[in-house]
Write a protein that holds these residues in place. Structure first.
Motif, PDB file in Angstrom:
ATOM      1  N   SER A  12     -17.644  -0.456  -6.857  1.00 14.87           N
ATOM      2  CA  SER A  12     -17.800  -0.064  -5.454  1.00 14.87           C
ATOM      3  C   SER A  12     -17.674   1.439  -5.308  1.00 14.87           C
ATOM      4  CB  SER A  12     -16.740  -0.751  -4.593  1.00 14.87           C
ATOM      5  OG  SER A  12     -16.983  -2.134  -4.584  1.00 14.87           O
ATOM      6  N   PHE A  16     -20.554   3.627  -3.655  1.00 14.45           N
ATOM      7  CA  PHE A  16     -20.412   4.239  -2.337  1.00 14.45           C
ATOM      8  C   PHE A  16     -20.006   5.710  -2.363  1.00 14.45           C
ATOM      9  CE2 PHE A  16     -20.238  -0.279  -1.422  1.00 14.45           C
ATOM     10  CZ  PHE A  16     -21.193  -0.349  -0.442  1.00 14.45           C
ATOM     11  N   ALA A  19     -22.623   7.806  -0.760  1.00 16.00           N
ATOM     12  CA  ALA A  19     -22.613   7.646   0.688  1.00 16.00           C
ATOM     13  C   ALA A  19     -21.488   8.461   1.308  1.00 16.00           C
ATOM     14  CB  ALA A  19     -22.474   6.173   1.045  1.00 16.00           C
ATOM     15  N   ILE A  23     -21.698  11.326   4.234  1.00 18.04           N
ATOM     16  CA  ILE A  23     -20.870  11.463   5.449  1.00 18.04           C
ATOM     17  C   ILE A  23     -20.345  12.884   5.583  1.00 18.04           C
ATOM     18  CG2 ILE A  23     -18.725  10.753   6.552  1.00 18.04           C
ATOM     19  CD1 ILE A  23     -19.109   8.071   5.557  1.00 18.04           C
ATOM     20  N   LEU A  26     -22.908  15.110   6.847  1.00 12.90           N
ATOM     21  CA  LEU A  26     -23.155  14.895   8.270  1.00 12.90           C
ATOM     22  C   LEU A  26     -22.057  15.520   9.116  1.00 12.90           C
ATOM     23  CD1 LEU A  26     -24.532  11.270   8.510  1.00 12.90           C
ATOM     24  CD2 LEU A  26     -25.715  13.412   8.960  1.00 12.90           C
ATOM     25  N   TYR A  86     -18.414 -10.477  -0.568  1.00 16.11           N
ATOM     26  CA  TYR A  86     -18.880  -9.194  -1.088  1.00 16.11           C
ATOM     27  C   TYR A  86     -18.539  -9.206  -2.568  1.00 16.11           C
ATOM     28  CZ  TYR A  86     -18.675  -4.246  -2.255  1.00 16.11           C
ATOM     29  OH  TYR A  86     -18.839  -3.038  -2.870  1.00 16.11           O
ATOM     30  N   VAL A 124     -28.822  13.847   2.876  1.00 23.17           N
ATOM     31  CA  VAL A 124     -28.159  12.623   3.348  1.00 23.17           C
ATOM     32  C   VAL A 124     -28.973  11.407   2.925  1.00 23.17           C
ATOM     33  CG1 VAL A 124     -27.659  11.275   5.418  1.00 23.17           C
ATOM     34  CG2 VAL A 124     -26.918  13.652   5.260  1.00 23.17           C
ATOM     35  N   VAL A 128     -27.810   8.428   0.368  1.00 25.67           N
ATOM     36  CA  VAL A 128     -27.820   7.028   0.799  1.00 25.67           C
ATOM     37  C   VAL A 128     -28.703   6.200  -0.129  1.00 25.67           C
ATOM     38  CG1 VAL A 128     -28.539   5.468   2.641  1.00 25.67           C
ATOM     39  CG2 VAL A 128     -27.320   7.568   3.190  1.00 25.67           C
ATOM     40  N   THR A 131     -26.855   5.280  -3.207  1.00 20.03           N
ATOM     41  CA  THR A 131     -25.932   4.167  -2.961  1.00 20.03           C
ATOM     42  C   THR A 131     -26.676   2.830  -2.980  1.00 20.03           C
ATOM     43  OG1 THR A 131     -24.288   5.414  -1.730  1.00 20.03           O
ATOM     44  CG2 THR A 131     -24.566   3.104  -1.124  1.00 20.03           C
ATOM     45  N   LEU A 132     -27.793   2.790  -2.277  1.00 22.39           N
ATOM     46  CA  LEU A 132     -28.522   1.535  -2.185  1.00 22.39           C
ATOM     47  C   LEU A 132     -29.083   1.111  -3.538  1.00 22.39           C
ATOM     48  CD1 LEU A 132     -30.292   2.283   1.188  1.00 22.39           C
ATOM     49  CD2 LEU A 132     -28.410   0.696   0.800  1.00 22.39           C
TER      50      LEU A 132
ATOM     51  N   PHE B 643     -28.355   8.559  10.366  1.00 25.54           N
ATOM     52  CA  PHE B 643     -26.939   8.530  10.681  1.00 25.54           C
ATOM     53  C   PHE B 643     -26.477   7.103  10.989  1.00 25.54           C
ATOM     54  CE2 PHE B 643     -23.409   9.027  13.755  1.00 25.54           C
ATOM     55  CZ  PHE B 643     -22.529   9.648  12.890  1.00 25.54           C
ATOM     56  N   MET B 645     -27.862   4.381  10.008  1.00 24.84           N
ATOM     57  CA  MET B 645     -27.924   3.609   8.776  1.00 24.84           C
ATOM     58  C   MET B 645     -26.688   3.866   7.932  1.00 24.84           C
ATOM     59  SD  MET B 645     -31.436   3.683   6.843  1.00 24.84           S
ATOM     60  CE  MET B 645     -30.879   4.895   5.716  1.00 24.84           C
ATOM     61  N   LEU B 646     -26.338   5.119   7.912  1.00 17.45           N
ATOM     62  CA  LEU B 646     -25.245   5.533   7.060  1.00 17.45           C
ATOM     63  C   LEU B 646     -23.917   4.956   7.541  1.00 17.45           C
ATOM     64  CD1 LEU B 646     -24.813   7.437   4.737  1.00 17.45           C
ATOM     65  CD2 LEU B 646     -23.909   9.008   6.390  1.00 17.45           C
ATOM     66  N   ALA B 649     -23.661   1.511   6.405  1.00 13.89           N
ATOM     67  CA  ALA B 649     -23.432   1.379   4.964  1.00 13.89           C
ATOM     68  C   ALA B 649     -22.014   1.785   4.600  1.00 13.89           C
ATOM     69  CB  ALA B 649     -24.440   2.230   4.205  1.00 13.89           C
ATOM     70  N   VAL B 650     -21.547   2.852   5.235  1.00 13.96           N
ATOM     71  CA  VAL B 650     -20.253   3.374   4.842  1.00 13.96           C
ATOM     72  C   VAL B 650     -19.114   2.502   5.348  1.00 13.96           C
ATOM     73  CG1 VAL B 650     -18.671   5.257   5.219  1.00 13.96           C
ATOM     74  CG2 VAL B 650     -21.025   5.713   4.554  1.00 13.96           C
ATOM     75  N   PHE B 652     -19.181  -0.535   5.792  1.00 11.49           N
ATOM     76  CA  PHE B 652     -19.240  -1.667   4.914  1.00 11.49           C
ATOM     77  C   PHE B 652     -18.555  -1.359   3.581  1.00 11.49           C
ATOM     78  CE2 PHE B 652     -22.066  -4.090   2.006  1.00 11.49           C
ATOM     79  CZ  PHE B 652     -21.678  -5.339   2.423  1.00 11.49           C
ATOM     80  N   GLY B 653     -18.892  -0.202   3.050  1.00  9.70           N
ATOM     81  CA  GLY B 653     -18.328   0.175   1.754  1.00  9.70           C
ATOM     82  C   GLY B 653     -16.833   0.420   1.841  1.00  9.70           C
TER      83      GLY B 653
END
Lengths: 503, 665
Positions: A12, A16, A19, A23, A26, A86, A124, A128, A131-132, B643, B645-646, B649-650, B652-653
């Protein structure tokens, strides 16, 4: 190192961590007022840092992983909504593809240094996307797999649609619609499978299927539904035409990811689902897949021979190389499956590197037209040498990573049907013709286009981007046993499951 | 993996090639040249004792295993150095010629700005060739096979600014790939049938089940015939045999030392080597062997006819090589593997000699290669002349039965006699092709010698003066000799060594390759049959008679009545030969244009009209509608979109990770 990884949900974290980087970017973006100079560079550095960190963490996972153990490892299970879990875990097949992903993404970030438009959004999306992609290979729950698998479409769609070339919108939609339509059928099949088997856990589903849970008739339908999705992703003939368009329009790094990793999801899907879960149906469809594979190899090679655009040529050569993968997978022999896995990894590196090679000259001249170039070796000897190495890899020269995959898939095919192997071997001739012709037109000769007079050789950033790929190509080519031994357990399990259903 | 001198033989040139290639900017040309030459010299020094041990000592077969290359469920290739009589012969051939060519190139390439790269390629080639001949399984053989192929590609196209050189390089590579297509399938067939690609294991399995069948459905063949046939397709490519010979003459675009090393003495003989290595299979495959015989014999004759009419000095020698390779193949085809290997051995000396001699001529005449613009070179280049003369005598196989002769005499006559004495398919055809080709060989060899060295110098009316400032040479001396200069000693010294081989290699080694000691010499390395010794006298004397006849014709046409040669060159037969039986034109029409047309058809009609037309472009109308909306995303929306989407995802993670620390297994 393995002690360090124990007790941590390391998969995990690998998944992640990118991701998390997204963040951070962002947040930074939100707090920034206006565009301060150097801001974009900071974003790039941040993205680079996170992708490298992800690679390092994945090395820890790799160290904690025991390739001699045939079971899923590094597993994590957390109850989730609606009775689903999960669940993460990798076997040798998934682990090798995770390593490929984490290895390539930092190089893609480096290759994206030239991006100037909306840098933070770009980075970004890229993070992402990573991660996917990693998630696809780690997911042990089929719904989770589907979420990652489809989720990857969106950032790629935007990357092509926004940062792409002139016909980017057409290409982005072609890409999106093709792959989405295929996947919807798969979703229906997944729902059916969960409802029947009462579990969405992939190992449990596999066990259920191998105990005869799905009758041969049901398998046919399920197989076709999965095939619709994976065949588009590979892409197999005749649903391959989205790939050249997508590649041509995509920015360099997106092309690299598309060719190197997204295409591998199709092969991964065949190996993870189609063969072990629907072995009877796989047997039924073997001749069909063989036919499509050989057509893909011959057709795409000949079309590649006629291309005027460098990226399109490499895209068509990807279609041909993926033909070897599907052929190898559906032989169900150990050589065939091992060869297919090896070919996926090798193609990830070589095609990625070739797209980077195109990117190098595109960044300088802003055209991918083959006829524009010529004589580059005179001004860019280092670039020419590197380009030659990857061209030879594309041709499948022994000593590069392109060779073991091709020969092993053909050895596998020969055991099932010698004519299939012979058809695929034609690709070996054609690939030499188109790849060397491309190289001659771009690199050899004298510089006739005056615009090329000032073109410079690789800069430091490009050196750093290429060197890991050069090393990987040579190491995998000269000592393929390291990779083949690693993936042996997965290949054997898949081959056994398939052979068990042999009529 | 432990150190062994045998491994060093193979690896030393690789290390040197890597140094010279990667560090050429830092170490400079001199060091690069010295390093590569020394590394091959080291291999040379190490390999001769091994060979001598097999000839006069107690040579024993051995395999040094270095590391596992590929090992997947029985498809196993171990990187090895296999030493037996066969590979020992190849080791000395490859290393001797390679070393001499390295030395020669120091002189020949003295003015080239890319010398380091050139020497790096040469040494890399040597490494690949050595790994080919010391292979212990088919896959390593294939590795070396492709390695020499790529070295050949790089060296043919060494002068990368020349379009013709680039085209020739691609032609060589792709034509070889056609052969490799068969070779690769042959390896697969051997693996499927015999369960191994190791030579000894595969041959043993083949012996154990000689009548095994293979095929798909109703179409079934004897396995050993299929394997032997497919492998030979590979040999046809690499050794430029009829149908796949088209690349070899064009390969002369490369620098002349390359032609001597790769396209005469070593790489092109790899096919012969491979057939001998797999001799045990061919022994069991009469049909495939018959095919080898017929293709070899056809090549021997065909290439000799084309060689008659060429004007480029290198092309004459190239067709001659092609023809001599044909001899080797039909020898192997009729089961005389030792004769094939002996001819390979002697041919390496005298053909390398002829090529390097031709290089000396070209060097002396400032890159003039057209024999119509030579003549009168004997006086300014006496040493080159003498060496070429020795090479010519060896090539035409001059010698008196019962007394002795030049190197080619022993090996070529043995091949012709073996064909005569064999009952294999095509053997009698091969005998007559061999005798006829011997006549033609003599003629074109003397034609070359006379046009180059004798008569008056014929300056090239279209000469484009290169800018090296040699203008003083272009004024022809009054006595009709050419305005040329003898080559430097560093280029002549290798010629002396090769000339010694061309004179004496036959006489010295005949007893071991072919004569009384042959059984003990070859041991189990190749299938060996005691040859006949009771041929009728006319068979023994036929080669000498046709050789002298060819000589007399050449004297007539090119010394006494030069006008007759010019008249002959206007006829349609001459045009047919000059144009190489129009193979290039036919292949270009069928394969090159065919591939282009098919590619265009698949692309423009198949992909665009059919697949896209019926599929996504129907959807494209829809996409145009969407595209109007998508443009809005390019401003700030994309950022919002990603944003959202992120966040999903985050969140969730994060949930997974925090929950996972507790629940992780």
């Amino acid at each position: 190192m393995s002690e360090l990884a124990a007790g941590w949900p390391i998969l995990s974290i690998v998944t992640f961590l990118p991701a998390a980087g997204a963040i951070l970017i962002l947040l930074a973006r939100m707090s920034a007022r206006g565009d301060s100079p150097g801001y974009d560079n900071g974003v790039k550095l941040l993205a680079l840092f996170f992708t490298i960190a992800t690679f390092i963490v994945s090395l820890f996972a790799f160290a904690a992983f025991d390739p001699a153990n045939p079971d899923y490892q590094l597993t994590e299970t957390v109850p989730w909504a609606f009775g689903m879990n999960y669940a993460m875990g990798v076997d040798t097949l998934a682990m090798s593809l995770v390593m490929l992903t984490t290895f390539l993404t930092p190089l893609c970030i480096l290759a994206s240094w030239v991006i100037e438009k909306q840098v933070s959004s770009y980075m970004v999306l890229f993070l992402v996307l990573e991660t996917l992609m990693i998630g696809v290979f780690c997911a042990q729950d089929i719904i989770l797999f589907y979420v990652f698998f489809e989720g990857g479409l969106i950032p790629m769609f935007i990357l092509i649609g926004v940062w792409g070339g002139e016909r980017r919108v057409y290409a982005a939609f072609k890409f999106f619609l093709y792959t989405l339509l295929g996947s919807l059928l798969m979703l229906v099949a997944i729902v059916y499978m969960i409802a029947t088997a009462g579990t969405s856990n992939i190992p449990a589903l596999t066990e259920y299927a191998q105990d005869g849970g799905f009758s041969p008739e049901v398998q046919i339908w399920l197989w076709l539904a999965f095939f619709a999705s994976f065949a588009v992703k590979m892409p197999m003939w005749p649903v391959h035409t989205w790939l050249p368009d997508a590649h041509v329009e995509a920015p360099t790094a997106a092309s690299v990811v598309l060719a190197a990793i997204l295409l591998k999801m199709g092969g991964y899907g065949f190996l993870r689902f189609s063969l072990p879960m629907f072995p009877d149906a796989s047997h039924v469809f073997t001749p069909f897949v063989f036919a499509l594979s050989v057509i893909a190899i011959v057709w795409a090679s000949l079309v590649a021979f006629r291309q005027l655009d460098m990226k399109k040529l490499i895209a068509y050569s990807s279609v041909a190389h993926m033909g070897f993968v599907t052929m190898g997978i559906f032989t169900g022999t150990i050589q065939g499956v091992q060869g297919a896995i090896f070919q996926m990894l090798s193609h990830g590196i070589i095609s990625g590197a070739l797209f980077l090679c195109v990117g190098v000259v595109y960044d300088r001249m802003h055209t991918r037209e083959i006829a524009f170039y010529g004589g580059l070796v005179n001004r860019m000897p280092v670039y020419a040498a590197i380009f030659l190495l990857f061209t030879m890899g594309n041709v499948g020269l022994p000593g590069t990573s392109g060779f073991p995959g091709e020969i092993l898939t053909m050895v596998g095919a020969f055991q099932v049907n010698a004519w299939v192997a012979a058809g695929a071997a034609l690709g070996v001739i054609f690939s030499a013709a188109y790849a060397l012709t491309l190289y001659r037109k771009v690199a050899f000769g004298v510089i006739e286009n005056p615009k090329l007079d000032g073109i410079g050789d690789l800069d430091a950033r490009e050196w750093v981007t290429f060197i890991p790929l050069v090393i990987a190509t040579l190491v995998m080519g000269l000592a393929p046993s390291y990779v083949l031994d690693f993936t042996h357990n997965s290949a054997e399990a898949i081959s056994t499951a398939f052979a068990g259903a042999r009529p | 993996m432990q150190f062994s001198p045998e491994a060093l033989i193979v690896l030393a040139p690789l290390v040197a090639a890597a140094f010279a290639g990667l560090l050429q900017r830092y170490i400079g040309d001199k060091l690069a040249m010295g390093l590569t030459t020394a590394s091959v010299g080291l291999s040379l020094v190490l390999s001769w004792p091994i060979f001598i041990d097999f000839v006069w000592g107690e040579g024993h077969e051995r395999v040094i295993e270095l590391f596992r290359f590929i090992d997947v469920a029985g498809f196993t290739s171990i990187w090895s150095v296999r030493i037996d009589t066969l590979s020992a012969v190849m080791l000395v051939v490859v290393n001797t010629v390679s070393f001499l060519v390295h030395v020669y190139s120091i002189g020949y390439m003295a003015e080239d700005p890319h010398r380091a790269r050139f020497f790096s390629y040469l040494s890399f080639f040597t490494f690949a060739m050595l790994s080919l001949v010391t292979a212990n399984d088919f896959l390593q053989l294939f590795f070396g096979w492709e390695g020499v192929g790529v070295a050949s590609y790089l060296l043919i196209g060494f002068w990368f600014q020349k379009r013709s050189a680039n085209d020739a390089a691609i032609k060589a590579f792709v034509t070889n790939r056609v052969g490799d297509f068969g070779f690769a399938l042959g390896i697969m067939a051997a693996f499927i049938c015999y369960g191994s690609i190791q030579f000894d294991a595969a041959f043993e399995a083949a012996r154990a089940a000689p009548d095994m069948m293979i095929g798909v459905g109703e179409v079934r063949f004897r396995a050993v015939e299929v394997v032997a046939f497919l492998l030979f397709i590979g040999a046809m490519g690499k050794s430029a045999q009829f149908f796949l010979h088209v690349w070899l003459p064009d390969a002369m675009e490369g620098p002349t030392p390359v032609s001597a090393l790769i396209h005469a003495a070593t790489m092109v003989t790899a096919g012969v080597f491979m057939v001998c290595r797999a001799g045990e299979l061919y022994e069991m495959a009469p049909l495939a062997s018959g095919f080898v015989t017929i293709i070899g014999a056809t090549t021997a004759l065909f290439a000799a006819t084309v060689g008659l009419a060429q004007n480029d000095i290198k092309r004459v020698v190239a067709y001659s090589t092609c023809s001599q390779l044909g001899y080797m193949f039909f020898a192997a085809g009729v089961g005389a593997y030792n004769a094939a290997m002996f001819h390979l051995f002697t041919h390496a000396f005298f053909k390398a000699l002829l090529f390097l001699g031709a290089g000396s001529v070209i060097h002396g005449l400032h890159h003039e290669q057209d024999m119509r613009y030579m003549g009168g070179l004997r006086k300014p280049m006496p040493i080159t002349w003498a060496m070429m003369l020795i090479g010519t005598f060896a090539l035409i196989g001059f010698g008196i039965p019962g007394l002795g002769g030049f190197a080619g005499f022993y090996s070529k006559d043995a091949i012709i006699e073996a064909a005569y004495g064999s009952h294999g398919i095509g053997a009698q055809f091969a005998f007559w092709c061999g005798v006829t080709a011997a006549l033609l060989t003599s003629f074109y060899s003397w034609r070359l010698a006379f046009m180059t060295f004798e008569g008056r110098y014929r300056p090239n009316p279209h000469a484009h003066h290169d800018d090296h400032g040699h203008d003083d040479h272009h004024a022809a001396p009054a006595d009709g000799s050419a305005p040329a200069h003898e080559s430097p000693w560093i280029m002549l010294a290798p010629l002396f060594v090769l000339a010694a081989g061309a004179i004496a290699a036959g006489a010295i080694f005949y007893p071991y390759f072919l004569g009384d000691h042959a059984g003990a010499f070859w041991d189990r390395a190749i299938p060996f049959h005691e040859g006949h010794h009771d041929f009728p006298a006319w068979v023994l004397w036929a080669p000498l008679i046709v050789t002298v006849t060819g000589f007399l014709f050449a004297v007539g046409f090119y010394l006494w009545r030069p006008g007759a040669a010019k008249a002959m060159a206007k006829g349609p037969v001459w045009a047919f030969l000059y144009n190489k039986w129009y193979f290039d034109e036919i292949y270009d029409f069928i394969f090159v244009k065919g591939a282009r047309a098919l590619g265009d058809l698949f692309w423009k009609v198949g992909d665009r009209r059919l697949i896209d037309g019926l599929g996504p472009d129907g959807v494209a109308a829809t996409s145009r509608f969407f595209s109007r909306n998508l443009r809005k995303l390019q401003t700030g929306f994309v950022y919002h979109y990603s944003f959202i989407m992120l966040i999903a995802a985050v969140a969730f993670g994060a949930y997974a990770i925090f929950a996972g620390i507790g629940g992780g297994q």
